[in-house]
Design a protein around this motif. Structure first.
Motif, PDB file in Angstrom:
ATOM      1  N   ALA A  64       0.829  -1.212   0.000  1.00 26.95           N
ATOM      2  CA  ALA A  64       0.000   0.000   0.000  1.00 26.95           C
ATOM      3  C   ALA A  64       0.861   1.259   0.000  1.00 26.95           C
ATOM      4  O   ALA A  64       0.559   2.231  -0.721  1.00 26.95           O
ATOM      5  CB  ALA A  64      -0.935  -0.004   1.216  1.00 26.95           C
ATOM      6  N   LEU A  65       1.931   1.254   0.763  1.00 23.56           N
ATOM      7  CA  LEU A  65       2.841   2.408   0.751  1.00 23.56           C
ATOM      8  C   LEU A  65       3.521   2.570  -0.611  1.00 23.56           C
ATOM      9  O   LEU A  65       3.709   3.702  -1.083  1.00 23.56           O
ATOM     10  CB  LEU A  65       3.900   2.254   1.849  1.00 23.56           C
ATOM     11  CG  LEU A  65       3.387   2.461   3.273  1.00 23.56           C
ATOM     12  CD1 LEU A  65       4.493   2.164   4.280  1.00 23.56           C
ATOM     13  CD2 LEU A  65       2.857   3.866   3.455  1.00 23.56           C
ATOM     14  N   HIS A  66       3.857   1.470  -1.239  1.00 27.17           N
ATOM     15  CA  HIS A  66       4.437   1.526  -2.581  1.00 27.17           C
ATOM     16  C   HIS A  66       3.440   2.159  -3.561  1.00 27.17           C
ATOM     17  O   HIS A  66       3.812   2.996  -4.395  1.00 27.17           O
ATOM     18  CB  HIS A  66       4.816   0.114  -3.039  1.00 27.17           C
ATOM     19  CG  HIS A  66       5.376   0.051  -4.415  1.00 27.17           C
ATOM     20  ND1 HIS A  66       6.681   0.385  -4.699  1.00 27.17           N
ATOM     21  CD2 HIS A  66       4.813  -0.306  -5.605  1.00 27.17           C
ATOM     22  CE1 HIS A  66       6.899   0.241  -5.988  1.00 27.17           C
ATOM     23  NE2 HIS A  66       5.779  -0.184  -6.563  1.00 27.17           N
ATOM     24  N   GLY A  67       2.172   1.773  -3.441  1.00 26.98           N
ATOM     25  CA  GLY A  67       1.142   2.361  -4.303  1.00 26.98           C
ATOM     26  C   GLY A  67       0.949   3.843  -4.042  1.00 26.98           C
ATOM     27  O   GLY A  67       0.695   4.621  -4.971  1.00 26.98           O
ATOM     28  N   LEU A  68       1.062   4.245  -2.769  1.00 29.16           N
ATOM     29  CA  LEU A  68       0.927   5.672  -2.451  1.00 29.16           C
ATOM     30  C   LEU A  68       2.107   6.482  -2.982  1.00 29.16           C
ATOM     31  O   LEU A  68       1.925   7.565  -3.546  1.00 29.16           O
ATOM     32  CB  LEU A  68       0.839   5.862  -0.933  1.00 29.16           C
ATOM     33  CG  LEU A  68      -0.516   5.609  -0.288  1.00 29.16           C
ATOM     34  CD1 LEU A  68      -0.385   5.657   1.230  1.00 29.16           C
ATOM     35  CD2 LEU A  68      -1.520   6.643  -0.748  1.00 29.16           C
ATOM     36  N   VAL A  69       3.316   5.979  -2.797  1.00 32.90           N
ATOM     37  CA  VAL A  69       4.512   6.721  -3.190  1.00 32.90           C
ATOM     38  C   VAL A  69       4.599   6.872  -4.704  1.00 32.90           C
ATOM     39  O   VAL A  69       4.905   7.952  -5.223  1.00 32.90           O
ATOM     40  CB  VAL A  69       5.783   6.037  -2.629  1.00 32.90           C
ATOM     41  CG1 VAL A  69       7.045   6.637  -3.226  1.00 32.90           C
ATOM     42  CG2 VAL A  69       5.817   6.144  -1.119  1.00 32.90           C
ATOM     43  N   PHE A  70       4.294   5.798  -5.432  1.00 30.87           N
ATOM     44  CA  PHE A  70       4.443   5.830  -6.880  1.00 30.87           C
ATOM     45  C   PHE A  70       3.131   6.095  -7.612  1.00 30.87           C
ATOM     46  O   PHE A  70       3.065   5.951  -8.839  1.00 30.87           O
ATOM     47  CB  PHE A  70       5.094   4.531  -7.376  1.00 30.87           C
ATOM     48  CG  PHE A  70       6.508   4.386  -6.891  1.00 30.87           C
ATOM     49  CD1 PHE A  70       7.522   5.177  -7.408  1.00 30.87           C
ATOM     50  CD2 PHE A  70       6.824   3.469  -5.901  1.00 30.87           C
ATOM     51  CE1 PHE A  70       8.817   5.052  -6.959  1.00 30.87           C
ATOM     52  CE2 PHE A  70       8.124   3.343  -5.447  1.00 30.87           C
ATOM     53  CZ  PHE A  70       9.127   4.139  -5.971  1.00 30.87           C
ATOM     54  N   ASP A  71       2.112   6.499  -6.876  1.00 29.20           N
ATOM     55  CA  ASP A  71       0.818   6.908  -7.442  1.00 29.20           C
ATOM     56  C   ASP A  71       0.228   5.829  -8.355  1.00 29.20           C
ATOM     57  O   ASP A  71      -0.169   6.076  -9.487  1.00 29.20           O
ATOM     58  CB  ASP A  71       0.969   8.234  -8.201  1.00 29.20           C
ATOM     59  CG  ASP A  71      -0.381   8.912  -8.405  1.00 29.20           C
ATOM     60  OD1 ASP A  71      -1.290   8.657  -7.589  1.00 29.20           O
ATOM     61  OD2 ASP A  71      -0.519   9.680  -9.373  1.00 29.20           O
ATOM     62  N   VAL A  73      -2.828   3.417  -8.255  1.00 31.15           N
ATOM     63  CA  VAL A  73      -4.088   3.199  -7.530  1.00 31.15           C
ATOM     64  C   VAL A  73      -4.404   1.712  -7.382  1.00 31.15           C
ATOM     65  O   VAL A  73      -4.838   1.265  -6.308  1.00 31.15           O
ATOM     66  CB  VAL A  73      -5.243   3.945  -8.243  1.00 31.15           C
ATOM     67  CG1 VAL A  73      -6.558   3.679  -7.538  1.00 31.15           C
ATOM     68  CG2 VAL A  73      -4.949   5.430  -8.304  1.00 31.15           C
ATOM     69  N   SER A  74      -4.176   0.942  -8.422  1.00 37.14           N
ATOM     70  CA  SER A  74      -4.504  -0.492  -8.330  1.00 37.14           C
ATOM     71  C   SER A  74      -3.603  -1.198  -7.306  1.00 37.14           C
ATOM     72  O   SER A  74      -4.066  -2.067  -6.558  1.00 37.14           O
ATOM     73  CB  SER A  74      -4.382  -1.156  -9.697  1.00 37.14           C
ATOM     74  OG  SER A  74      -3.063  -1.097 -10.164  1.00 37.14           O
ATOM     75  N   VAL A  75      -2.332  -0.826  -7.246  1.00 34.99           N
ATOM     76  CA  VAL A  75      -1.419  -1.412  -6.263  1.00 34.99           C
ATOM     77  C   VAL A  75      -1.852  -1.021  -4.855  1.00 34.99           C
ATOM     78  O   VAL A  75      -1.843  -1.844  -3.930  1.00 34.99           O
ATOM     79  CB  VAL A  75       0.042  -0.978  -6.549  1.00 34.99           C
ATOM     80  CG1 VAL A  75       0.978  -1.461  -5.453  1.00 34.99           C
ATOM     81  CG2 VAL A  75       0.497  -1.490  -7.896  1.00 34.99           C
ATOM     82  N   LEU A  76      -2.259   0.226  -4.681  1.00 29.87           N
ATOM     83  CA  LEU A  76      -2.756   0.698  -3.391  1.00 29.87           C
ATOM     84  C   LEU A  76      -3.987  -0.100  -2.957  1.00 29.87           C
ATOM     85  O   LEU A  76      -4.091  -0.528  -1.809  1.00 29.87           O
ATOM     86  CB  LEU A  76      -3.087   2.188  -3.465  1.00 29.87           C
ATOM     87  CG  LEU A  76      -3.759   2.802  -2.230  1.00 29.87           C
ATOM     88  CD1 LEU A  76      -2.822   2.774  -1.042  1.00 29.87           C
ATOM     89  CD2 LEU A  76      -4.233   4.195  -2.533  1.00 29.87           C
ATOM     90  N   ASN A  77      -4.906  -0.313  -3.891  1.00 31.82           N
ATOM     91  CA  ASN A  77      -6.125  -1.064  -3.559  1.00 31.82           C
ATOM     92  C   ASN A  77      -5.812  -2.498  -3.156  1.00 31.82           C
ATOM     93  O   ASN A  77      -6.384  -3.019  -2.188  1.00 31.82           O
ATOM     94  CB  ASN A  77      -7.091  -1.049  -4.748  1.00 31.82           C
ATOM     95  CG  ASN A  77      -7.684   0.319  -4.978  1.00 31.82           C
ATOM     96  OD1 ASN A  77      -7.723   1.143  -4.069  1.00 31.82           O
ATOM     97  ND2 ASN A  77      -8.133   0.582  -6.193  1.00 31.82           N
ATOM     98  N   TYR A  78      -4.912  -3.149  -3.881  1.00 31.13           N
ATOM     99  CA  TYR A  78      -4.539  -4.512  -3.517  1.00 31.13           C
ATOM    100  C   TYR A  78      -3.800  -4.556  -2.172  1.00 31.13           C
ATOM    101  O   TYR A  78      -3.950  -5.504  -1.396  1.00 31.13           O
ATOM    102  CB  TYR A  78      -3.692  -5.162  -4.619  1.00 31.13           C
ATOM    103  CG  TYR A  78      -4.511  -5.598  -5.798  1.00 31.13           C
ATOM    104  CD1 TYR A  78      -5.532  -6.526  -5.651  1.00 31.13           C
ATOM    105  CD2 TYR A  78      -4.279  -5.077  -7.065  1.00 31.13           C
ATOM    106  CE1 TYR A  78      -6.291  -6.931  -6.734  1.00 31.13           C
ATOM    107  CE2 TYR A  78      -5.033  -5.468  -8.155  1.00 31.13           C
ATOM    108  CZ  TYR A  78      -6.042  -6.402  -7.979  1.00 31.13           C
ATOM    109  OH  TYR A  78      -6.799  -6.800  -9.046  1.00 31.13           O
ATOM    110  N   GLY A  79      -3.022  -3.540  -1.904  1.00 32.75           N
ATOM    111  CA  GLY A  79      -2.335  -3.470  -0.611  1.00 32.75           C
ATOM    112  C   GLY A  79      -3.317  -3.340   0.542  1.00 32.75           C
ATOM    113  O   GLY A  79      -3.188  -4.019   1.562  1.00 32.75           O
TER     114      GLY A  79
END
Length: 102
Positions: A64-71, A73-79
């Protein structure tokens, strides 16, 4: 209890009270030990599963932090989904079950 008299023994004599046991008591103790061994195996498996769930939740935080840092959204949702699954699994695995009672 007077002077020179032995103390009275009241009630029934429990096996093992004065340092001896019958073979029936030994069989009962073995049976209980075997039953407790089965309970321990199942609870140990649940503890291992709960530990795996904690590490899953930690991995979800990293994703989730990786999705937030690199913008992403799909990675953030899976996190976030991984965090929710890990925390819910942890809570369910450590909840006392009816078969855990002695």
């Amino acid at each position: 209890m007077g002077q020179g008299k032995t103390p009275e023994r009241r009630g029934r004599l429990d096996s093992g009270q004065y340092g001896y046991r019958s073979s029936a008591d030994d069989k009962k103790c073995r049976r209980r030990a075997v039953q407790k061994g089965k309970e321990m195996i199942s609870s140990e498996a649940r503890i291992v599963a709960a530990a795996i769930a904690v590490f899953t939740a930690l991995a979800g935080i990293v994703v989730a932090l990786h999705g937030l840092v690199f913008d992403k959204v799909s990675v953030l949702n899976y996190g976030v989904l991984t965090i929710l699954v890990g925390v819910a699994s942890f809570a369910v695995m450590l909840m006392p079950m009816p078969e855990d009672q002695p």
